[in-house]
Design a protein around this motif. Structure first.
Motif, PDB file in Angstrom:
ATOM      1  N   LEU A 119       0.635  -1.255   0.142  1.00 35.06           N
ATOM      2  CA  LEU A 119       0.122   0.052   0.116  1.00 35.06           C
ATOM      3  C   LEU A 119       0.870   1.348  -0.217  1.00 35.06           C
ATOM      4  O   LEU A 119       0.526   2.282  -0.578  1.00 35.06           O
ATOM      5  CB  LEU A 119      -0.920  -0.110   1.230  1.00 35.06           C
ATOM      6  N   THR A 120       1.941   1.069   0.911  1.00 37.00           N
ATOM      7  CA  THR A 120       2.821   2.380   0.817  1.00 37.00           C
ATOM      8  C   THR A 120       4.093   2.452  -0.183  1.00 37.00           C
ATOM      9  O   THR A 120       4.497   3.609  -0.260  1.00 37.00           O
ATOM     10  CB  THR A 120       3.356   2.452   2.307  1.00 37.00           C
ATOM     11  N   MET A 121       4.285   1.506  -0.804  1.00 40.04           N
ATOM     12  CA  MET A 121       5.455   1.379  -1.732  1.00 40.04           C
ATOM     13  C   MET A 121       5.311   2.469  -2.829  1.00 40.04           C
ATOM     14  O   MET A 121       6.290   2.958  -3.175  1.00 40.04           O
ATOM     15  CB  MET A 121       5.556  -0.115  -2.140  1.00 40.04           C
ATOM     16  N   PRO A 122       4.263   2.381  -3.597  1.00 41.25           N
ATOM     17  CA  PRO A 122       4.178   3.459  -4.532  1.00 41.25           C
ATOM     18  C   PRO A 122       4.515   4.709  -4.078  1.00 41.25           C
ATOM     19  O   PRO A 122       5.414   5.540  -4.861  1.00 41.25           O
ATOM     20  CB  PRO A 122       2.986   3.214  -5.137  1.00 41.25           C
ATOM     21  N   ALA A 123       3.947   5.194  -3.049  1.00 40.27           N
ATOM     22  CA  ALA A 123       4.220   6.539  -2.598  1.00 40.27           C
ATOM     23  C   ALA A 123       5.375   7.055  -2.114  1.00 40.27           C
ATOM     24  O   ALA A 123       6.205   7.886  -2.609  1.00 40.27           O
ATOM     25  CB  ALA A 123       3.105   6.980  -1.580  1.00 40.27           C
ATOM     26  N   ILE A 124       6.005   5.786  -1.382  1.00 40.15           N
ATOM     27  CA  ILE A 124       7.440   6.037  -0.904  1.00 40.15           C
ATOM     28  C   ILE A 124       8.376   6.084  -1.946  1.00 40.15           C
ATOM     29  O   ILE A 124       9.368   6.765  -1.971  1.00 40.15           O
ATOM     30  CB  ILE A 124       7.482   4.914   0.291  1.00 40.15           C
ATOM     31  N   PHE A 125       8.333   4.964  -2.853  1.00 38.11           N
ATOM     32  CA  PHE A 125       9.264   5.142  -3.692  1.00 38.11           C
ATOM     33  C   PHE A 125       9.181   6.163  -4.905  1.00 38.11           C
ATOM     34  O   PHE A 125      10.425   6.646  -5.500  1.00 38.11           O
ATOM     35  CB  PHE A 125       9.360   3.710  -4.555  1.00 38.11           C
TER      36      PHE A 125
END
Length: 172
Positions: A88-94
Motif C-alpha cells: 500500500l505504501t510502496m508506490p508513494a514512498i518510492f
C-alpha cells in the motif's frame, strides 16, 4: 515507557524463528541478545529496519535480519520496520525517493507508466533508475540515522522522566 509500548508491537519470536525465509540463519536466531529490548538494541533495530525499508529489492526482511544479527540489533523490530514499505505504501514512498534523486542530480522528472515486466524494469534502469536508486539510498540513510537518533533521545528522556518520578516519591 518505550519498552512497554514496543513489546506490544513486536512480532512473536516463534513466528520469526519459524519463518521459512529466515531459516538460513539457523542457530543464530537463538542468540538471546537479538531478542532483548534495551536502548542500544532498539536504536540499532530502527536504523537497520528503516534502512532496508527504503531498499527496493525483494526479501528486505532477510537482508534486515542478516544485518540485525551482525550488529546485535533487536531482530523482531528490525524485521517489523521493513514493512513500512508494504504494497500500500510502496508506490508513494518510492515515488518520493525518485523525486529526491531527481532533485539531487538536478535531472528533470521523466514520465513513466509502470508495467510489471522484466523488460520494463531493464528499460527503466537506464531512464529513471539512477535518480530512483540514488533517492532510495539517500532516504534509506537519512531515515536510518533519524530513527537511530530519535530512539536514543526518546529512550533517554523516558528513563530520565522515570528517575525524576522516583526521586520525587522518595522526597515526599
Amino acid at each position: 515507557m518505550p519498552k512497554k509500548f514496543l513489546k506490544r508491537l513486536m512480532p512473536d519470536p516463534h513466528s520469526i524463528k519459524n519463518n521459512k525465509y529466515l531459516q538460513i540463519f539457523g542457530d543464530l536466531l537463538h542468540n538471546a541478545n537479538l531478542w532483548h529490548l534495551n536502548r542500544r538494541s532498539v536504536a540499532k533495530a530502527f536504523a537497520v529496519g528503516l534502512f532496508f525499508a527504503f531498499v527496493p529489492v525483494p526479501f528486505q526482511m532477510v537482508l534486515a535480519a542478516g544485518i540485525a544479527i551482525l550488529v546485535n540489533a533487536n531482530l523482531p523490530l528490525s524485521i517489523a520496520l521493513v514493512w513500512i514499505t508494504n504494497p500500500l505504501t510502496m508506490p508513494a514512498i518510492f515515488y518520493i525517493c525518485y523525486l529526491v534523486g531527481t532533485w539531487v542530480i538536478n535531472a528533470p522528472e521523466k514520465e513513466f507508466v509502470f508495467d510489471p515486466s522484466w523488460q520494463w524494469v531493464s528499460d527503466s534502469l537506464t531512464t529513471i533508475g539512477p535518480a530512483f536508486l540514488l533517492g532510495c539510498l539517500i532516504c534509506a540513510t537519512l531515515f536510518s540515522i533519524l530513527g537511530y537518533v530519535a530512539i536514543n533521545i526518546i529512550w533517554r528522556s523516558s528513563v530520565a522522566k522515570e528517575w525524576n518520578k522516583r526521586k520525587n516519591l522518595r522526597v515526599k
